[in-house]
Scaffold this motif. Sequence first.
Motif, PDB file in Angstrom:
ATOM      1  N   MET A 212       0.836  -1.196   0.000  1.00  0.00           N
ATOM      2  CA  MET A 212       0.000   0.000   0.000  1.00  0.00           C
ATOM      3  C   MET A 212       0.874   1.250   0.000  1.00  0.00           C
ATOM      4  O   MET A 212       1.877   1.320   0.714  1.00  0.00           O
ATOM      5  N   ALA A 213       0.449   2.234  -0.765  1.00  0.00           N
ATOM      6  CA  ALA A 213       1.249   3.442  -0.927  1.00  0.00           C
ATOM      7  C   ALA A 213       1.411   4.217   0.378  1.00  0.00           C
ATOM      8  O   ALA A 213       2.417   4.916   0.566  1.00  0.00           O
ATOM      9  N   ILE A 214       0.455   4.106   1.293  1.00  0.00           N
ATOM     10  CA  ILE A 214       0.543   4.894   2.533  1.00  0.00           C
ATOM     11  C   ILE A 214       1.749   4.492   3.377  1.00  0.00           C
ATOM     12  O   ILE A 214       2.217   5.268   4.204  1.00  0.00           O
ATOM     13  N   PHE A 215       2.267   3.278   3.160  1.00  0.00           N
ATOM     14  CA  PHE A 215       3.427   2.826   3.926  1.00  0.00           C
ATOM     15  C   PHE A 215       4.743   3.147   3.227  1.00  0.00           C
ATOM     16  O   PHE A 215       5.808   2.842   3.762  1.00  0.00           O
TER      17      PHE A 215
ATOM     18  N   GLY B 148       6.019  10.365   3.571  1.00  0.00           N
ATOM     19  CA  GLY B 148       6.316  11.156   4.749  1.00  0.00           C
ATOM     20  C   GLY B 148       5.623  10.684   6.016  1.00  0.00           C
ATOM     21  O   GLY B 148       5.698  11.357   7.049  1.00  0.00           O
ATOM     22  N   LEU B 149       4.965   9.527   5.968  1.00  0.00           N
ATOM     23  CA  LEU B 149       4.267   9.010   7.143  1.00  0.00           C
ATOM     24  C   LEU B 149       5.050   7.919   7.864  1.00  0.00           C
ATOM     25  O   LEU B 149       4.898   7.733   9.072  1.00  0.00           O
TER      26      LEU B 149
ATOM     27  N   LEU C   2       8.406   2.141  10.618  1.00  0.00           N
ATOM     28  CA  LEU C   2       7.577   2.639  11.708  1.00  0.00           C
ATOM     29  C   LEU C   2       7.156   4.065  11.362  1.00  0.00           C
ATOM     30  O   LEU C   2       7.759   4.699  10.481  1.00  0.00           O
ATOM     31  N   PRO C   3       6.142   4.607  12.044  1.00  0.00           N
ATOM     32  CA  PRO C   3       5.771   6.003  11.801  1.00  0.00           C
ATOM     33  C   PRO C   3       6.953   6.941  12.000  1.00  0.00           C
ATOM     34  O   PRO C   3       7.842   6.685  12.821  1.00  0.00           O
TER      35      PRO C   3
END
Length: 317
Positions: A1-4, A9-10, A21-22
Amino acid sequence: MAIFDPNTGLFEGKEGASTLLPVASTKYSKSKLTEYEAIGRVMIKAVLDRVPLPRGISVSLFAYLRNDNITLQHLAEFDPVMRSSLEAIKAIDTQDHLEALCLSFPEDDMLEVTLENRDEFVQAMTDHHTIGCRSGAIKAMVKGLSSIAPLCTALQQLPLTCMHDVVCGASEISAEAVTSHFHIQPGEFGDDGLDFQVHEQLRALMFRWDQQQRQQFLAFTTGVGNLQPDGTMRNHDATPPHKIRLQSCGCPACKQKVVRKNKCSSSASQQEGGCQNLPVASTCFWTLRIPSCETTLELERRFLVAFEWANGSFGEL
């Protein structure tokens, strides 16, 4: 998934690390915490829908969710350099050598490290570099995960490795498991001989590729970058169900090759304008259109270009 993806920047990964990790911060904005909570909601919904998340999420996040102690082993996969430093500190056997390092606790810079409290210091640093320096983001993610409370509670009761597998899928993407899900309708590529050639080319790539490339193939083809925890793949909407259907590219050059396969040499085909398309995937229905390639090496080259640029959407450069 792109959010990871760290580029969003996340999430972040340290040099030499294998997990994420965040992003660490002393203070997160309200909007950023909202984003992390939303990520937690996505994660628990993915578990509900049996969609494995990227294996690269650090196991220390799941240890925190289970209220387990964070260990140096957990730290090692996220920050191997820091783990090595702490191991070296544990090996110091004289107070003078320890004092020369001028160490202090992460949450109390007035508390000096001694031989007596060295183990507590190592644990404090381990906690700080995995969870403490990003606790705001992780707590927001846990809040999102708790949006489906019964499922979140059930996850917390699983052993750590089992919990990691349930959320992130199989620990290894087996080439044999992936190829067992390939399906070709008889005559799809012209005749049984061409069907077999395409199947064997793709099978050869699966066994040649490493874990990252297999993950890219699965993400490109199915939209899910891993196998289920039991090593299988599931999609009831696929035709046949749970199978990756391999289809001919369908361009004029590929159709011409089918008609003239016994009359044209590969060089003649290229001179007349062979297929130049990239592989194209439909991730909803698990169909993969494959261009006609004379060699496995050429097919691999096109897949690697598609992984980087096409995102399963377009078949032409």
